[in-house]
Design an enzyme around this catalytic site. Sequence first.
Site, PDB file in Angstrom:
ATOM      1  N   CYS A 119       0.826  -1.213   0.000  1.00 15.52           N
ATOM      2  CA  CYS A 119       0.000   0.000   0.000  1.00 15.52           C
ATOM      3  C   CYS A 119       0.858   1.261   0.000  1.00 15.52           C
ATOM      4  O   CYS A 119       0.540   2.252   0.673  1.00 15.52           O
ATOM      5  CB  CYS A 119      -0.950   0.021   1.203  1.00 15.52           C
ATOM      6  SG  CYS A 119      -2.181  -1.293   1.174  1.00 15.52           S
ATOM      7  N   ASN A 120       1.944   1.208  -0.737  1.00 18.61           N
ATOM      8  CA  ASN A 120       2.831   2.364  -0.862  1.00 18.61           C
ATOM      9  C   ASN A 120       3.408   2.380  -2.267  1.00 18.61           C
ATOM     10  O   ASN A 120       4.585   2.080  -2.482  1.00 18.61           O
ATOM     11  CB  ASN A 120       3.946   2.318   0.185  1.00 18.61           C
ATOM     12  CG  ASN A 120       4.706   3.626   0.295  1.00 18.61           C
ATOM     13  OD1 ASN A 120       4.800   4.393  -0.663  1.00 18.61           O
ATOM     14  ND2 ASN A 120       5.286   3.882   1.463  1.00 18.61           N
TER      15      ASN A 120
END
EC number: 2.8.1.9
Length: 851
Positions: A424-425
């Site tokens: 999630c980055n």
Amino acid sequence: MAGGAAQRGAELLAFERFRDSSTQPLIYGYGPRSLRDMREREFGRLAGTVYLDHAGATLFPRSQLTSFTNDLMENVYGNPHSQNISSKLTHDTVEHVRYRILEHFRTSAEDYSVIFTSGSTAALKLVAEAFPWVSPGLESSGSRFCYLTDSHTSVVGMRNVTTAMNITSIPVRPEDMCVAETRGTAASDPDCQLPHLFCYPAQSNFSGTRYPLSWIGEVKAGRMCPVSAPGKWFVLLDAASYVSTSPLDLSLHQADFVPLSFYKIFGFPTGLGALLVNNRVAPLLRKTYFGGGTAAAYLAGEDFYIPRQSVAERFEDGTISFLDVIALKHGFDALERLTGGMENIKQHTFTLAQYTYTALSALRYPNGAPVVRIYSDSEFSSPEVQGPVINFNVLDHSGNIIGYSQVDKMASLYNIHVRTGCFCNTGACQRHLGISDAMVKKHLQAGHVCGDDVDLIDGHPTGSVRISFGYMSTLEDAQAFLRFIIAMQLHQCDDQPLSQITPGEAGAPPESEAQDAVPATMDGYSSSPQEDAPTDTGLSNDLPTPVAAVGLHPPLLMASRPQQTPSEKAAGALDGRLGPHVITNLYLYPIKSCAAFEVTEWPVGSQGLLYDRSWMVVNHNGVCLSQKQEPRLCLIQPIIDLQQKIMVIKAKGMEPIEVPLEENGERTQVCQSKVCADRVNTYNCGEKVSSWLSKFFGHPCQLLKQSSNFQRSAKKRGKDQSAGSTATLSLVNEAQYLLINTSSVLELQQQLKASEEHGEEELFPTKELISRFRANIITNGTRAFEEETWDEISVGSLHFQVNFGVYLMHTSLDFSSPSFLSVGSQVLPVLKENTERHDQPASEKHQDVTS
């Protein structure tokens, strides 16, 4: 050749060599707290398992869950929006947890408010919706929303909210921030208050890079601007990843907004987070939707809505997850008990990460090619710049990347738990893996979406492998992972098969090596083969130094002896033999809600009778107990001995126990508690008296005393008091003293008799009825309820303001000489202006006097 490579890799596992070559002190374990015993006792479920995804979610210890479930089984927690006893217990416990959270982050309710959310994502969404954005117009260029590209998806997602408001969103690269220069905005237009928001993570959840906390102050002061724009910068520090293994001192780094998720710290509960809001910023936040519990008043048929006063009540829509909030208390307790605090966790986890990084980066194929490619902005030189996270991809001997899905599946065979993907980055993933924007779109067209197992497209990685350590991680975990990498890659050189070893064998080095690996020594610590003692974190240095109680003046020995009983003259005063308006009895209640201690003469302090309601009994959650929750409190008899400076506590069936009247300044640790909606500083009176109380009540209890240097201000000032001279209170409910007029009690007694079928039977003897009001001062007034006409009273040199006929507060107090209240002293009342005689019976008067 494979055997040689394997041997070379095995040498890298020797922790002793790593320790000796280190240029800085290393800390492994938690001193006298055995890490090995902790793993067996608290995390027995990890036997045969190597868990290395603590950045995803850490694990909860057995005792934390046991303590929490026992709490739920032994207590009734109602909806905090109700007003019944169980709801009050919930409300008070939740408020205590708020203080515990702020204390954990080295701040207080004066500076920050805690808004409970479902997690850090919900906290970020709240900021995006409530921040005072200014859209561009004729007279303004509008607000700016800037975020570091190395940010979690939930931070980047805030731009969809700002875009809908026509606010410009600007991604900022880490390298641009690192070389940012002062823009001179403040100097060019110091009056411009156009609000801008800059968001960045304290720790990258992708690589573990720790960004400078000093950016907070630099950006807010205008000395370091993400972009050139006139106005005032606010800072959101995404602390979710950082605080899982490190302390965060908000008294030093005062970010405006701090979102976090508690499962990252404790493992349990999940689905609960918080937004810490700087109180200076809170009034600027705007709210659109309002849910249950957030309104002070509203109309269903008209657009009328008034929010509640506190920022937490305004933004916590509906009923919070109060049982999960209560679970946090047990999380804090377990973490402190098992590790000694976040500073110890920070050092322990970094030692494991630095060791693993050093060993992993040194692994080479026989041709000299590296076994892994590590994605990092640091050399793991210190925990100030790097967290306990290692992000990498495994390479073959030709330098080609082996897909993360394959590595994950192989690790599962060894029961090693890792995390794979982009975490999630996307911004950090693109930067470290060299994935362009066009490639991201191309990968999507090829069918790859976030979280799937499509790890390679055209030979290029779509993600990587991440391992991360938690406070219960061990050297054996790190070595098991390194052995797995060696077995997977180096052992299969020249087409030799992988070693078929069990997870247990992979997770534990040979006995001799394990013994050598444990003692991670450091300067000033033991070099014996034991886990090192925890570091001196200096936490206690930030606590206020306790001082002598205000109002404690010599000669104390003039006060009554603790075993003294009222004189026969005072005892007969209940029958009115001493004449009008005389003190007939004096009581103090050293421990709130416990039995009275009757005296004939007693010193007066700034908060009332000296030591009156200075102590309180709290449950295991730190919530003050009253007789409503624990009726047996009335059986606890405290006795004050001023000469020996002790309080003796007695109870039937228990040996008496002594407690010092004043705290030991060298050993006292101040904690925050709540009494009657007021925050108070207290200290724990020790394990000995806690055990005594717990044995008597049959459940965990503690005795707390209000700190002598803490000033709890009365909510209402006296008519002659200025704002700076508000009266101070002990742990009382309303006022410094409670006064009861015997004539009023006798009238009440007559009314009680008249209301009963058996009117001749005395259900409540006079003295027993008086005791139920738990008053300090008993007078023998001539007329029932005449005290309601009093404005002030004087007793010798002491002057008091009277409220509602029962509450007394000092109007002034001179400490140049000792002051005492004594049985037999005359009470001189001053009537209220325009007072009328009230001779009506008690049945027609208000009967809402409470103790």
